[in-house]
Design an enzyme around this catalytic site. Sequence first.
Site, PDB file in Angstrom:
ATOM      1  N   SER A   1       0.818  -1.315   0.008  1.00  0.00           N
ATOM      2  CA  SER A   1       0.030   0.028   0.097  1.00  0.00           C
ATOM      3  C   SER A   1       0.778   1.169  -0.048  1.00  0.00           C
ATOM      4  O   SER A   1       1.562   1.453  -0.788  1.00  0.00           O
ATOM      5  CB  SER A   1      -0.918  -0.058   1.131  1.00  0.00           C
ATOM      6  OG  SER A   1      -2.005  -0.958   0.659  1.00  0.00           O
TER       7      SER A   1
ATOM      8  N   HIS B   1       4.036  14.555   5.492  1.00  0.00           N
ATOM      9  CA  HIS B   1       4.405  16.221   5.424  1.00  0.00           C
ATOM     10  C   HIS B   1       4.806  16.708   6.433  1.00  0.00           C
ATOM     11  O   HIS B   1       4.654  16.300   7.608  1.00  0.00           O
ATOM     12  CB  HIS B   1       2.727  16.519   5.433  1.00  0.00           C
ATOM     13  CG  HIS B   1       1.848  15.550   4.213  1.00  0.00           C
ATOM     14  ND1 HIS B   1       2.125  15.533   2.763  1.00  0.00           N
ATOM     15  CD2 HIS B   1       0.905  14.646   4.277  1.00  0.00           C
ATOM     16  CE1 HIS B   1       1.189  14.847   2.218  1.00  0.00           C
ATOM     17  NE2 HIS B   1       0.576  14.232   3.335  1.00  0.00           N
TER      18      HIS B   1
ATOM     19  N   CYS C   1      -1.358 -11.680   3.099  1.00  0.00           N
ATOM     20  CA  CYS C   1      -0.716 -11.907   4.690  1.00  0.00           C
ATOM     21  C   CYS C   1      -0.823 -10.758   5.557  1.00  0.00           C
ATOM     22  O   CYS C   1      -1.308  -9.878   5.092  1.00  0.00           O
ATOM     23  CB  CYS C   1       0.683 -12.297   4.229  1.00  0.00           C
ATOM     24  SG  CYS C   1       1.585 -10.990   3.679  1.00  0.00           S
TER      25      CYS C   1
END
Lengths: 136, 136
Positions: free
Chosen positions: A68, A73, A92
């Site tokens: 992902s 920032h 997993c």
Amino acid sequence: MKGLHIIADLYGCRNRELLASSAMLRETCVAACKAVGLTVLGDHFYQFDGLDEAQVGGATGAVVFAESHLAVHTWPERDGATLDVYVCNVTCDNSGKAERLYGMLAESLAPAESLVERVSRGRDLPLRKKRLAAVK
Amino acid sequence: MKGLHIIADLYGCRNRELLASSAMLRETCVAACKAVGLTVLGDHFYQFDGLDEAQVGGATGAVVFAESHLAVHTWPERDGATLDVYVCNVTCDNSGKAERLYGMLAESLAPAESLVERVSRGRDLPLRKKRLAAVK
């Protein structure tokens, strides 16, 4: 699409050099992702200019990995930063990697205080029928 | 570093072409960011290969903008996607832009069902004393 998302808002960060340098932040983030075993696919980081000579600019960026993403920032003029670590746990459980990544980056930024929320995202999704039929 | 983070897990997405194409997803995301008035600084998207000929690969990516970031991941083999829209509200309230961006992208993906969470992040942070002294 089950997954763990660590949302962190960091205050009083003592590593001001890191807050102010997108190049250094990028290097730190990508190295940390690799160190915990995430599969880095690419990234984009950007260096903001300061508003005037009394204020250095912040940095912002994201690392996309197979599991992902990481987004960061910084606001060096406020000694602040935000961190997002999201790992999907479809094939997993990557939660341990997410926790280690967050730990490494928080240690690098050295905040005096952190607001951290862990969101357990989504739920198991079945493969489409077409796919299930194909693997029979 | 106050801000709004919209966390969405989308199920039963009907736009399977968009789920399966990082190029189309990138174009849709960047155009939507610009359409709602966010300042795009860059992006990185990646196209996964399918595991076999019966399964197309997903897409993943992030757009970095001046107001924070958008991240999107898709699982076409499960008709699923996740969306993250985070806008900081340090100098002005960008929440409306975040909501419009989320609305546009959700409309494009056309999910049958959505799990959406809105996280009100952080708190106001004062500028450092050095900065305050400089602007006197």
